[in-house]
Design a protein around this motif. Structure first.
Motif, PDB file in Angstrom:
ATOM      1  N   THR A  31       2.679  -1.372  80.104  1.00  9.09           N
ATOM      2  CA  THR A  31       3.647  -1.098  79.190  1.00  9.09           C
ATOM      3  C   THR A  31       4.605  -2.552  79.447  1.00  9.09           C
ATOM      4  OG1 THR A  31       3.678   0.958  79.370  1.00  9.09           O
ATOM      5  CG2 THR A  31       5.426   0.251  78.535  1.00  9.09           C
ATOM      6  N   ILE A  32       4.650  -2.786  80.758  1.00  6.16           N
ATOM      7  CA  ILE A  32       5.683  -3.998  80.920  1.00  6.16           C
ATOM      8  C   ILE A  32       5.073  -5.018  80.355  1.00  6.16           C
ATOM      9  CG2 ILE A  32       6.872  -5.261  82.604  1.00  6.16           C
ATOM     10  CD1 ILE A  32       6.927  -2.719  84.394  1.00  6.16           C
ATOM     11  N   ALA A  33       3.888  -5.192  80.503  1.00  5.78           N
ATOM     12  CA  ALA A  33       3.147  -6.821  80.064  1.00  5.78           C
ATOM     13  C   ALA A  33       3.330  -6.735  78.622  1.00  5.78           C
ATOM     14  CB  ALA A  33       1.628  -6.500  80.647  1.00  5.78           C
ATOM     15  N   LEU A  34       3.157  -5.658  77.994  1.00  5.36           N
ATOM     16  CA  LEU A  34       3.186  -5.735  76.492  1.00  5.36           C
ATOM     17  C   LEU A  34       4.701  -5.903  76.080  1.00  5.36           C
ATOM     18  CD1 LEU A  34       0.339  -4.599  76.866  1.00  5.36           C
ATOM     19  CD2 LEU A  34       0.783  -3.196  74.667  1.00  5.36           C
ATOM     20  N   GLU A  35       5.750  -5.155  76.827  1.00 10.34           N
ATOM     21  CA  GLU A  35       7.037  -5.421  76.219  1.00 10.34           C
ATOM     22  C   GLU A  35       7.703  -6.532  76.702  1.00 10.34           C
ATOM     23  OE1 GLU A  35       6.446  -2.167  73.837  1.00 10.34           O
ATOM     24  OE2 GLU A  35       8.340  -2.974  74.210  1.00 10.34           O
ATOM     25  N   VAL A  36       7.243  -6.954  77.818  1.00  9.88           N
ATOM     26  CA  VAL A  36       8.368  -7.933  78.589  1.00  9.88           C
ATOM     27  C   VAL A  36       7.605  -9.506  78.314  1.00  9.88           C
ATOM     28  CG1 VAL A  36       9.511  -8.813  80.596  1.00  9.88           C
ATOM     29  CG2 VAL A  36       9.408  -6.436  80.104  1.00  9.88           C
ATOM     30  N   PHE A  37       6.122  -9.245  78.574  1.00 11.22           N
ATOM     31  CA  PHE A  37       5.666 -10.728  78.812  1.00 11.22           C
ATOM     32  C   PHE A  37       4.653 -10.863  77.455  1.00 11.22           C
ATOM     33  CE2 PHE A  37       7.292 -11.035  82.839  1.00 11.22           C
ATOM     34  CZ  PHE A  37       6.994  -9.816  83.638  1.00 11.22           C
ATOM     35  N   GLY A  38       4.679 -10.063  76.294  1.00  8.20           N
ATOM     36  CA  GLY A  38       4.156 -10.386  75.383  1.00  8.20           C
ATOM     37  C   GLY A  38       2.409 -10.559  75.374  1.00  8.20           C
ATOM     38  N   ASP A  82      -1.019  -9.052  74.786  1.00  8.40           N
ATOM     39  CA  ASP A  82      -1.609  -7.889  73.810  1.00  8.40           C
ATOM     40  C   ASP A  82      -2.441  -6.790  74.335  1.00  8.40           C
ATOM     41  OD1 ASP A  82      -4.438 -10.565  73.243  1.00  8.40           O
ATOM     42  OD2 ASP A  82      -4.191  -8.869  74.689  1.00  8.40           O
ATOM     43  N   ALA A  83      -2.941  -5.787  73.240  1.00  8.12           N
ATOM     44  CA  ALA A  83      -3.482  -4.743  74.012  1.00  8.12           C
ATOM     45  C   ALA A  83      -4.612  -4.600  74.845  1.00  8.12           C
ATOM     46  CB  ALA A  83      -3.753  -3.770  72.564  1.00  8.12           C
ATOM     47  N   SER A  84      -5.340  -5.830  74.586  1.00  8.82           N
ATOM     48  CA  SER A  84      -6.534  -6.123  75.744  1.00  8.82           C
ATOM     49  C   SER A  84      -5.965  -6.336  77.257  1.00  8.82           C
ATOM     50  CB  SER A  84      -7.189  -7.275  75.301  1.00  8.82           C
ATOM     51  OG  SER A  84      -6.507  -8.591  75.427  1.00  8.82           O
ATOM     52  N   PHE A  85      -4.684  -6.418  77.383  1.00  6.81           N
ATOM     53  CA  PHE A  85      -4.151  -6.799  78.970  1.00  6.81           C
ATOM     54  C   PHE A  85      -5.037  -5.903  79.948  1.00  6.81           C
ATOM     55  CE2 PHE A  85      -1.499  -8.036  82.142  1.00  6.81           C
ATOM     56  CZ  PHE A  85      -1.033  -6.868  82.941  1.00  6.81           C
ATOM     57  N   ASP A  86      -5.301  -6.484  80.988  1.00  2.00           N
ATOM     58  CA  ASP A  86      -6.222  -5.654  82.236  1.00  2.00           C
ATOM     59  C   ASP A  86      -5.130  -6.196  83.180  1.00  2.00           C
ATOM     60  OD1 ASP A  86      -7.693  -4.874  84.061  1.00  2.00           O
ATOM     61  OD2 ASP A  86      -9.305  -5.860  83.514  1.00  2.00           O
ATOM     62  N   PRO A  97      -2.325 -10.549  86.939  1.00  4.16           N
ATOM     63  CA  PRO A  97      -1.394  -9.980  87.975  1.00  4.16           C
ATOM     64  C   PRO A  97       0.124 -10.249  87.784  1.00  4.16           C
ATOM     65  CG  PRO A  97      -2.218 -11.907  88.954  1.00  4.16           C
ATOM     66  CD  PRO A  97      -2.855 -11.930  87.557  1.00  4.16           C
ATOM     67  N   VAL A  98       0.273 -10.675  86.279  1.00  4.28           N
ATOM     68  CA  VAL A  98       1.578 -11.156  86.056  1.00  4.28           C
ATOM     69  C   VAL A  98       2.619 -10.067  86.333  1.00  4.28           C
ATOM     70  CG1 VAL A  98       1.213 -10.464  83.603  1.00  4.28           C
ATOM     71  CG2 VAL A  98       3.059 -12.027  84.096  1.00  4.28           C
ATOM     72  N   VAL A  99       2.488  -8.973  86.181  1.00  8.92           N
ATOM     73  CA  VAL A  99       3.424  -7.949  86.413  1.00  8.92           C
ATOM     74  C   VAL A  99       3.818  -7.751  87.746  1.00  8.92           C
ATOM     75  CG1 VAL A  99       4.456  -5.686  86.034  1.00  8.92           C
ATOM     76  CG2 VAL A  99       2.940  -6.612  84.182  1.00  8.92           C
ATOM     77  N   ARG A 100       2.711  -7.715  88.752  1.00  7.43           N
ATOM     78  CA  ARG A 100       2.918  -7.497  90.252  1.00  7.43           C
ATOM     79  C   ARG A 100       3.701  -8.729  90.640  1.00  7.43           C
ATOM     80  NH1 ARG A 100      -2.416  -6.054  89.877  1.00  7.43           N
ATOM     81  NH2 ARG A 100      -3.275  -7.949  91.119  1.00  7.43           N
ATOM     82  N   ILE A 101       3.269  -9.810  90.208  1.00  9.39           N
ATOM     83  CA  ILE A 101       3.924 -11.122  90.840  1.00  9.39           C
ATOM     84  C   ILE A 101       5.371 -10.970  90.385  1.00  9.39           C
ATOM     85  CG2 ILE A 101       3.727 -13.603  90.595  1.00  9.39           C
ATOM     86  CD1 ILE A 101       0.862 -13.463  90.595  1.00  9.39           C
TER      87      ILE A 101
END
Length: 607
Positions: free
Chosen positions: A62-69, A71-75, A80-84
């Motif tokens: 959710t955070i990857a889509l809403e904050v970091f732009g 797409d739905a294919s995020f894994d 690790p963008v959110v963890r970092i």
């Protein structure tokens, strides 16, 4: 607001929504909150979602889509963008509460293992009920992992191999006093910081024998000079971090007269050089660094670092990489010190330059053997006589004086009060000579602490830590003082980090971590820590072990430790209440140690 909890006693009030938002604004507007725009958006989002009682939905996806732009294919496993980013914000919040927010009424933290922030009042009692666990696939923050064993958790001793910290979440509340150098001036009335008569001993002339390191401009290996700016930025960042260490002399531009010449007009060419090469390809940065002996071209140390520029902005990458390089090279037990270690006898001044006294001091600290203490003290005394403007020599001499008191060295020769007075005066002189020398402030922190002024000690320690957080000795000692003064969570965390980063001897801090475990009543971990310390010559090491064995009810082993103390440090047991009070200012902490000693058979006299 179920997911927003005080994490304190059952009756602890939860900060209101308005209080929390006001605190968020205060943090964001502070110059001490070091976070890029993307990190600030991250913090805003998770706070607002939690206040809206949508914390359950704060997952990496959710955070990857809403904050970091994304797409739905995020894994989350492969990106690790959110963890970092969560790790970076944790560090930014930590710095803020250490430096600027120590008196704030509301504490905002992000417990490890998840992304739901925790809000609490600063006077609430900390606990371990931290909210929902991380979603499946979310690993602990890789930036803040520490080397500890899987059992017992929390500051528990490491095993033979380095393992990652447990993913079980916990909150680390930062309430340490950190007022910086301006607070030193106000709180202590230290006029020397702005005195026109004071001249800081920061020039190479005041450190003639210290290792000189030439930092060569980092090379850009990318096609068409893609990373030329990054290479220049990294060079500047590394110089900035290294220059904070007063035990070395950092040279950025070698004078033309010295190039290729062994000696010119009494000036020595730097013996060491730091070289770096930078390459950027497909948004991935690679730094290769090496530390070289310029006399023969031999490579003393080398390492490579990789960063993803899609995850971190360039400025943060440069700062992080520079700190990693400086941490490996510059602290007392780092690559530079180990490369320049002297091997001659410290009692023979004819065989040694004065800088070798600093090496002798740190070698002595490995096992705190009293037999080496007198030689180190004499060496540093001679060094201060020959170099009266060198702040570092005075700082180390102060800590050597202090060791006579806190480790029961040579008290039959010098009265304790006289020794303490020498330690305080010498530390003040070190800080007077160079108020930007973190080692001098470290010495002043310790002198104040054992002189009974704990508040002053913590303020000076905060200033030292702010001056040079890369210095593991400063971080470790500051953490130790925080812990012993009652701020166990904060202090033990800082000590744990220092132990994990410091490549040199760790016994001194392992005893500190044993105390951390003892105060948690985790006696198994405490015993493991103290036995790993292997400071068999040090009375305090034996005293801590004696208390642990007493708490565990192992009286036969405790009797052996007590016999050692009676033979080697009789004054320690004879004045046990006052000795404990010197080291543990809080009465409740004193009683917990005295209870263990009493259980071990030590006679504890009444007040």
């Amino acid at each position: 607001m179920q997911s927003v909890r005080a994490n304190g006693s059952p009756g602890a009030a939860i900060p209101t929504t308005s209080e929390t938002r006001e605190q968020l604004d205060r943090i964001r507007s502070s110059q001490e909150f070091h976070a890029p725009d993307r990190g600030r958006r991250f913090l805003d989002y998770i706070v607002e979602e939690t206040l809206a009682e949508r914390g359950t939905y704060l997952k990496a996806y959710t955070i990857a889509l809403e904050v970091f732009g994304r797409d739905a294919s995020f894994d989350a496993q492969n990106d690790p963008v959110v963890r970092i980013e969560a790790g970076r914000i944790r560090r930014a919040l930590e710095r803020y509460y250490l430096v600027a927010g120590q008196f704030d009424k509301v504490i905002i933290t992000i417990p490890k293992g998840g992304y739901v922030p925790c809000f609490r009042h600063s006077d609430a009692c900390p606990a371990t009920d931290l909210g929902p666990l991380a979603e499946t696939g979310d690993s602990p923050d890789p930036v803040l992992q520490t080397a500890t064993p899987s059992k017992p958790a929390d500051f528990s001793p490491r095993n033979e191999s380095t393992v990652q910290s447990s993913p079980a979440p916990r909150t680390f509340y930062l309430t340490a006093v950190s007022l910086g150098l301006m607070t030193l001036i106000i709180a202590f009335g230290i006029p020397f910081l702005f005195s026109p008569q004071t001249q800081s001993s920061t020039s190479p002339a005041d450190r003639p024998d210290f290792p000189q390191v030439l930092v060569e401009p980092f090379e850009d290996l990318s096609e068409a000079g893609v990373s030329a700016g990054i290479a220049r930025g990294l060079t500047d960042e590394v110089i900035g971090h290294l220059a904070k260490f007063r035990e070395i002399v950092v040279i950025s531009n070698l004078p033309a007269a010295l190039r290729g010449q062994p000696q010119t007009k009494g000036l020595k060419e730097p013996r060491f050089a730091l070289q770096g090469r930078v390459r950027v390809e497909d948004s991935r940065l690679r730094l290769t660094a090496r530390f070289v002996n310029r006399d023969d071209g031999s490579v003393i140390w080398a390492n490579s670092y990789n960063k993803d520029l899609r995850i971190q902005d360039v400025l943060q990458v440069e700062a992080d990489l520079a700190q990693e390089v400086a941490t490996a090279l510059a602290p007392p037990y780092g690559v530079i010190s180990q490369s320049d270690t002297a091997t001659t006898n410290p009692s023979n001044s004819d065989e040694r330059d004065d800088y070798a006294c600093t090496q002798s001091y740190y070698s002595y600290r490995v096992d705190l053997n009293p037999k080496g203490h007198a030689a180190v003290r004499a060496c540093l005394q001679r060094a201060t006589e020959r170099n009266p403007r060198n702040s570092t020599y005075w700082a180390l001499l102060s800590m050597t004086y202090l060791d006579e008191l806190r480790f029961q060295f040579s008290l039959n020769r010098v009265p304790a009060l006289s020794t303490l007075k020498s330690a305080v005066e010498t530390a003040r002189r070190a800080a007077d000579l160079d108020p930007q020398n973190a080692r001098a402030l470290q010495a002043l922190m310790l002198a104040n602490f054992f002189n009974g002024d704990v508040e002053a000690a913590l303020r000076v320690g905060a200033a030292a830590y702010e001056l040079n957080p890369t210095d593991t000795e400063v971080a470790g000692e500051y953490g130790f003082r925080l812990a012993l003064s009652g701020k166990w969570d904060t202090g033990c965390e800082l000590m744990s980090r220092a132990v994990n980063k410091n490549p040199g001897p760790k016994g001194y801090y392992e005893v500190g971590l044993a105390m951390c475990a003892y105060m948690r009543e985790d006696y198994q971990a405490a015993e493991l820590w103290v036995r790993m310390a292997d400071l068999r010559y040090n009375p305090i090491h034996h005293l801590v072990l004696l208390a642990i064995l007493g708490a565990e009810g192992r009286l036969d082993e405790a009797r052996e430790e007590q016999d050692w103390l009676k033979a080697k440090a009789p004054a320690l047991l004879a004045n046990i209440r006052s000795e404990i009070a010197i080291r543990l200012p809080r009465p409740e902490d004193q009683q917990r140690i005295l209870a263990g000693l009493n259980a071990a058979g030590v006679a504890i006299t009444s007040h």
